[in-house]
Design a protein around this motif. Structure first.
Motif, mmCIF file in Angstrom:
data_model
loop_
_atom_site.group_PDB
_atom_site.id
_atom_site.type_symbol
_atom_site.label_atom_id
_atom_site.label_comp_id
_atom_site.label_asym_id
_atom_site.label_seq_id
_atom_site.Cartn_x
_atom_site.Cartn_y
_atom_site.Cartn_z
ATOM 1 N N THR A 57 0.918 -1.202 -0.068
ATOM 2 C CA THR A 57 0.027 0.063 -0.128
ATOM 3 C C THR A 57 1.104 1.269 -0.119
ATOM 4 O O THR A 57 0.405 2.100 -0.680
ATOM 5 C CB THR A 57 -1.035 -0.133 1.392
ATOM 6 N N VAL A 58 1.945 1.102 0.769
ATOM 7 C CA VAL A 58 2.776 2.358 0.823
ATOM 8 C C VAL A 58 3.627 2.679 -0.461
ATOM 9 O O VAL A 58 3.763 3.876 -0.812
ATOM 10 C CB VAL A 58 3.922 2.305 2.030
ATOM 11 N N ALA A 59 3.998 1.347 -1.079
ATOM 12 C CA ALA A 59 4.550 1.620 -2.414
ATOM 13 C C ALA A 59 3.647 2.290 -3.296
ATOM 14 O O ALA A 59 4.029 3.069 -4.192
ATOM 15 C CB ALA A 59 5.121 0.201 -2.706
ATOM 16 N N LYS A 60 2.454 1.721 -3.346
ATOM 17 C CA LYS A 60 1.503 2.298 -4.382
ATOM 18 C C LYS A 60 1.161 3.683 -4.257
ATOM 19 O O LYS A 60 1.134 4.677 -5.186
ATOM 20 C CB LYS A 60 0.257 1.822 -4.136
ATOM 21 N N ALA A 61 1.177 4.185 -2.923
ATOM 22 C CA ALA A 61 0.944 5.684 -2.517
ATOM 23 C C ALA A 61 2.200 6.204 -2.970
ATOM 24 O O ALA A 61 2.033 7.435 -3.519
ATOM 25 C CB ALA A 61 0.580 5.613 -1.038
ATOM 26 N N ALA A 62 3.102 6.070 -2.802
ATOM 27 C CA ALA A 62 4.393 6.821 -2.986
ATOM 28 C C ALA A 62 4.565 6.836 -4.842
ATOM 29 O O ALA A 62 5.370 7.711 -5.285
ATOM 30 C CB ALA A 62 5.740 6.089 -2.486
ATOM 31 N N ALA B 59 -1.013 14.745 -3.122
ATOM 32 C CA ALA B 59 -1.151 13.633 -4.134
ATOM 33 C C ALA B 59 -0.859 12.287 -3.524
ATOM 34 O O ALA B 59 -1.374 11.441 -4.377
ATOM 35 C CB ALA B 59 0.078 14.037 -5.269
ATOM 36 N N THR B 60 -0.458 12.039 -2.622
ATOM 37 C CA THR B 60 -0.013 10.768 -2.181
ATOM 38 C C THR B 60 -0.540 10.566 -0.906
ATOM 39 O O THR B 60 -1.733 9.811 -0.708
ATOM 40 C CB THR B 60 1.372 10.673 -1.915
ATOM 41 N N TRP B 61 -0.071 10.986 0.322
ATOM 42 C CA TRP B 61 -0.481 10.435 1.566
ATOM 43 C C TRP B 61 -1.882 11.021 2.026
ATOM 44 O O TRP B 61 -2.567 10.580 3.000
ATOM 45 C CB TRP B 61 0.547 10.896 2.640
ATOM 46 N N GLY B 62 -2.090 12.288 1.475
ATOM 47 C CA GLY B 62 -3.280 12.763 2.000
ATOM 48 C C GLY B 62 -4.457 12.477 1.265
ATOM 49 O O GLY B 62 -5.834 12.966 1.528
ATOM 50 N N ARG B 63 -4.423 11.747 0.279
ATOM 51 C CA ARG B 63 -5.773 11.151 -0.472
ATOM 52 C C ARG B 63 -6.407 9.912 -0.076
ATOM 53 O O ARG B 63 -7.493 10.137 -0.001
ATOM 54 C CB ARG B 63 -5.172 11.022 -1.828
ATOM 55 N N MET B 64 -5.595 9.040 0.091
ATOM 56 C CA MET B 64 -6.310 7.962 0.787
ATOM 57 C C MET B 64 -5.909 7.558 2.462
ATOM 58 O O MET B 64 -4.456 7.362 2.577
ATOM 59 C CB MET B 64 -6.209 6.870 -0.061
ATOM 60 N N GLY B 65 -6.504 7.075 3.087
ATOM 61 C CA GLY B 65 -6.379 7.115 4.545
ATOM 62 C C GLY B 65 -5.561 5.604 4.628
ATOM 63 O O GLY B 65 -4.893 5.542 5.503
ATOM 64 N N ALA B 70 -1.134 2.569 6.257
ATOM 65 C CA ALA B 70 -0.012 1.368 6.031
ATOM 66 C C ALA B 70 1.190 2.034 6.603
ATOM 67 O O ALA B 70 1.973 1.265 6.893
ATOM 68 C CB ALA B 70 -0.151 1.129 4.866
ATOM 69 N N LEU B 71 1.462 3.162 6.345
ATOM 70 C CA LEU B 71 2.601 3.871 6.503
ATOM 71 C C LEU B 71 2.925 4.104 8.347
ATOM 72 O O LEU B 71 3.941 3.495 8.456
ATOM 73 C CB LEU B 71 2.901 5.290 6.248
ATOM 74 N N VAL B 87 5.967 3.975 22.844
ATOM 75 C CA VAL B 87 5.497 5.324 21.887
ATOM 76 C C VAL B 87 4.962 4.859 20.666
ATOM 77 O O VAL B 87 5.339 3.966 20.221
ATOM 78 C CB VAL B 87 6.825 5.789 21.551
ATOM 79 N N ARG B 88 3.807 5.404 20.616
ATOM 80 C CA ARG B 88 2.826 5.236 19.486
ATOM 81 C C ARG B 88 2.830 6.467 18.437
ATOM 82 O O ARG B 88 2.874 7.733 18.971
ATOM 83 C CB ARG B 88 1.641 4.920 19.572
ATOM 84 N N LEU B 89 3.035 6.271 17.118
ATOM 85 C CA LEU B 89 2.759 7.378 16.346
ATOM 86 C C LEU B 89 1.433 7.459 15.685
ATOM 87 O O LEU B 89 0.868 6.499 15.265
ATOM 88 C CB LEU B 89 3.731 7.349 15.003
ATOM 89 N N VAL B 90 0.972 8.754 15.538
ATOM 90 C CA VAL B 90 -0.179 8.857 14.710
ATOM 91 C C VAL B 90 0.031 9.793 13.562
ATOM 92 O O VAL B 90 0.609 11.070 13.713
ATOM 93 C CB VAL B 90 -1.405 9.556 15.619
ATOM 94 N N LEU B 91 -0.001 9.282 12.382
ATOM 95 C CA LEU B 91 0.363 10.135 11.300
ATOM 96 C C LEU B 91 -0.807 10.855 10.734
ATOM 97 O O LEU B 91 -1.900 10.133 10.448
ATOM 98 C CB LEU B 91 1.292 9.254 10.324
#
Lengths: 76, 163
Positions: A57-62, B59-65, B70-71, B87-91
């Motif tokens: 999924t990350v690769a697709k987004a990138a 164009a990338t991370w902001g478009r689909m949750g 996944a990241l 420690v946990r990250l919330v992106l």
């Protein structure tokens, strides 16, 4: 793209030196073949493929910016 | 473990762990080869809220949750290997989490109204843990319904039922 997959996979495993990511470019898509030490397979696949799917999924987004199809295959 | 579990009391990550977390996110952003960088927005309990900003985010991370989730999963797995505390990250990107939380809260309130009217349970689609928590939280003070989760990840769903 290759550097992102490589970074993530190396950071997930116990033996980063054994990580190898190969880019195989086809006409329509690019496949990234990921090889890791046998003992690290579980760390890049995860339960029910959860980690492998996240990598895909990350690769697709990138790759979205380049409008290219990408596949990530974990080679055992 | 309950989704609604209160994490407010969890320990604030040490400055060193926060530094390790930010460094990880800097490295991940650099590895994308895109114009993306992490900004620490808030610390809540043991959660570090990090927003991805930059020209390429929309164009990338902001478009689909999905991509963001996944990241986030991968970064949390990696971070757990580098720190000793929990420690946990919330992106977030492009304000996605806030917009999504608003949508989920409205859905929860709407469904709760239907549940009360019909006196029948309602089931939501499978949601990740943090999104299920938003549903539980939205209805926690409604005396006429109760919420619980059913099924196994990644197909776990919230059920809203009349009390």
């Amino acid at each position: 793209m290759q550097s992102l997959i490589e970074y993530l996979v190396k950071a997930l495993v116990d033996e980063p030196d054994q990580v190898n990511v190969t880019e195989v470019a086809q006409e329509e898509a690019t496949t990234y073949e990921v090889r890791v030490a046998p003992g690290d397979l579980g760390k890049v696949i995860g339960k029910q493929g959860r980690i492998a799917n996240a990598l895909r999924t990350v690769a697709k987004a990138a790759a979205m910016k380049h409008k290219r199809k990408v596949y990530v295959e974990i080679i055992a | 473990m309950s989704d609604a579990q209160d994490r407010e009391g969890a320990q604030t990550p040490s400055p060193e762990d926060q530094r390790i977390a930010m460094q990880l996110m800097e490295e991940v952003c650099a590895a994308t080869g895109q114009r993306v960088r992490p900004v620490l927005r808030a610390v809540q309990g043991n959660y570090l809220h990090i927003e991805l900003v930059g020209e390429d985010v929309r164009a990338t991370w902001g478009r689909m949750g999905q991509a963001l989730d996944a990241l986030q999963l991968l970064c949390n797995l990696i971070l757990a290997r580098r720190v000793t505390t929990d420690v946990r990250l919330v992106l977030d990107a492009n304000n996605y989490r806030e917009r999504r939380a608003e949508v989920l809260t409205q859905r929860a309130l709407e469904l709760a109204r239907e549940v009360k009217e019909r006196q029948e349970e309602a089931e939501l689609e499978p949601l990740p843990p943090h999104e299920r928590r938003i549903i539980h939280t939205a209805l926690i003070n409604d005396p006429e319904v109760r919420t619980y989760s059913e099924g196994e990840e990644p197909d776990r769903r919230v059920i809203i039922s009349p009390r």
